[in-house]
Design a protein around this motif. Sequence first.
Motif, PDB file in Angstrom:
ATOM      1  N   GLN A 134       0.861  -1.083   0.002  1.00 22.23           N
ATOM      2  CA  GLN A 134       0.075   0.195  -0.164  1.00 22.23           C
ATOM      3  C   GLN A 134       0.960   1.264  -0.027  1.00 22.23           C
ATOM      4  N   LEU A 135       1.723   1.227   0.867  1.00 19.99           N
ATOM      5  CA  LEU A 135       2.727   2.403   1.145  1.00 19.99           C
ATOM      6  C   LEU A 135       3.744   2.744  -0.504  1.00 19.99           C
ATOM      7  N   ALA A 136       3.999   1.367  -1.013  1.00 19.53           N
ATOM      8  CA  ALA A 136       4.661   1.613  -2.266  1.00 19.53           C
ATOM      9  C   ALA A 136       3.984   2.034  -3.369  1.00 19.53           C
ATOM     10  N   MET A 137       2.457   1.680  -3.187  1.00 22.36           N
ATOM     11  CA  MET A 137       1.619   2.319  -4.325  1.00 22.36           C
ATOM     12  C   MET A 137       1.378   3.745  -4.208  1.00 22.36           C
ATOM     13  N   GLU A 138       1.318   4.272  -2.631  1.00 26.74           N
ATOM     14  CA  GLU A 138       1.290   5.746  -2.720  1.00 26.74           C
ATOM     15  C   GLU A 138       2.129   6.461  -3.019  1.00 26.74           C
ATOM     16  N   LEU A 143       4.494  10.158  -6.865  1.00 27.21           N
ATOM     17  CA  LEU A 143       5.474  10.780  -7.847  1.00 27.21           C
ATOM     18  C   LEU A 143       5.156  10.586  -9.344  1.00 27.21           C
ATOM     19  N   ASN A 144       3.836   9.996  -9.741  1.00 22.89           N
ATOM     20  CA  ASN A 144       3.232   9.880 -10.993  1.00 22.89           C
ATOM     21  C   ASN A 144       4.208   8.849 -11.715  1.00 22.89           C
ATOM     22  N   ARG A 145       4.820   8.054 -11.030  1.00 22.64           N
ATOM     23  CA  ARG A 145       5.781   7.141 -11.963  1.00 22.64           C
ATOM     24  C   ARG A 145       5.370   5.836 -11.835  1.00 22.64           C
TER      25      ARG A 145
END
Length: 239
Positions: A134-138, A143-145
């Motif tokens: 979840q944190l990685a997805m956020e 960063l829009n990457r």
Amino acid sequence: MENQQSSLLQSFGQPQKAVIWFGNPYMPWHDSQIPGGKWGQELTINIDGSCTSRSLVFNDYQRRPIAGQPTEYFQVAPAKAASFLKRILVLLNYFGSRSDGSNPSSTLSTTIWSGDGDSWTFNDYPTDEPVINQLAMEIRDCLNRADLMALDGNGREDFIEEFVVNYEEDDGYQEQLVLTRVPNAVTYRRQFADGPVVTTTFQWPESELPLLDRLNPVDFTATIPGIPANAAEDGYNAL
């Protein structure tokens, strides 16, 4: 984890910087300076909101920047960066293992710096842990990457965009539940035998986290009780 979080932040303070390393051992990258090289990515998040990403080639002994691939720069709100840094520290302290950071061959590590210049390096944290996903997805979304390896090595394209559950009875009564990422909504549809179709849609504000992110770590054909033995593994749309 709340008591641990309070104690950890009290002793460590607000983290000032995190360098997240993810090396892909299955992606060869030929470089005459580094025999047997593989491709990796290093993401840096600073307390002022400045972030960088760079590609590296690595082997069991060293890491070097890849020639011709410049460092990329991003800027996010300082409050968002501070939130990311705090959550990274708490999660990796809970799930990961501390190391001295001297092993460059590690394919997974994160080093976090405090305001006093002290640093902690974490290894061996699970890439399939839902809260880490979840944190990685956020971080990717902020960063829009989509292609950032971040903490779990997944890309945005690996995540579920739509999830559909269908139910039908012998007399023709049907139900359908649809979760979609864009728009971030839940649609519940009922069709009565020889009767009307009733559809209800719940729309979530854009500020809410995507509902589907909570489903991504689940292997639907193995971990949900009651799944039929002949359920297909491709019964969801993973784009």
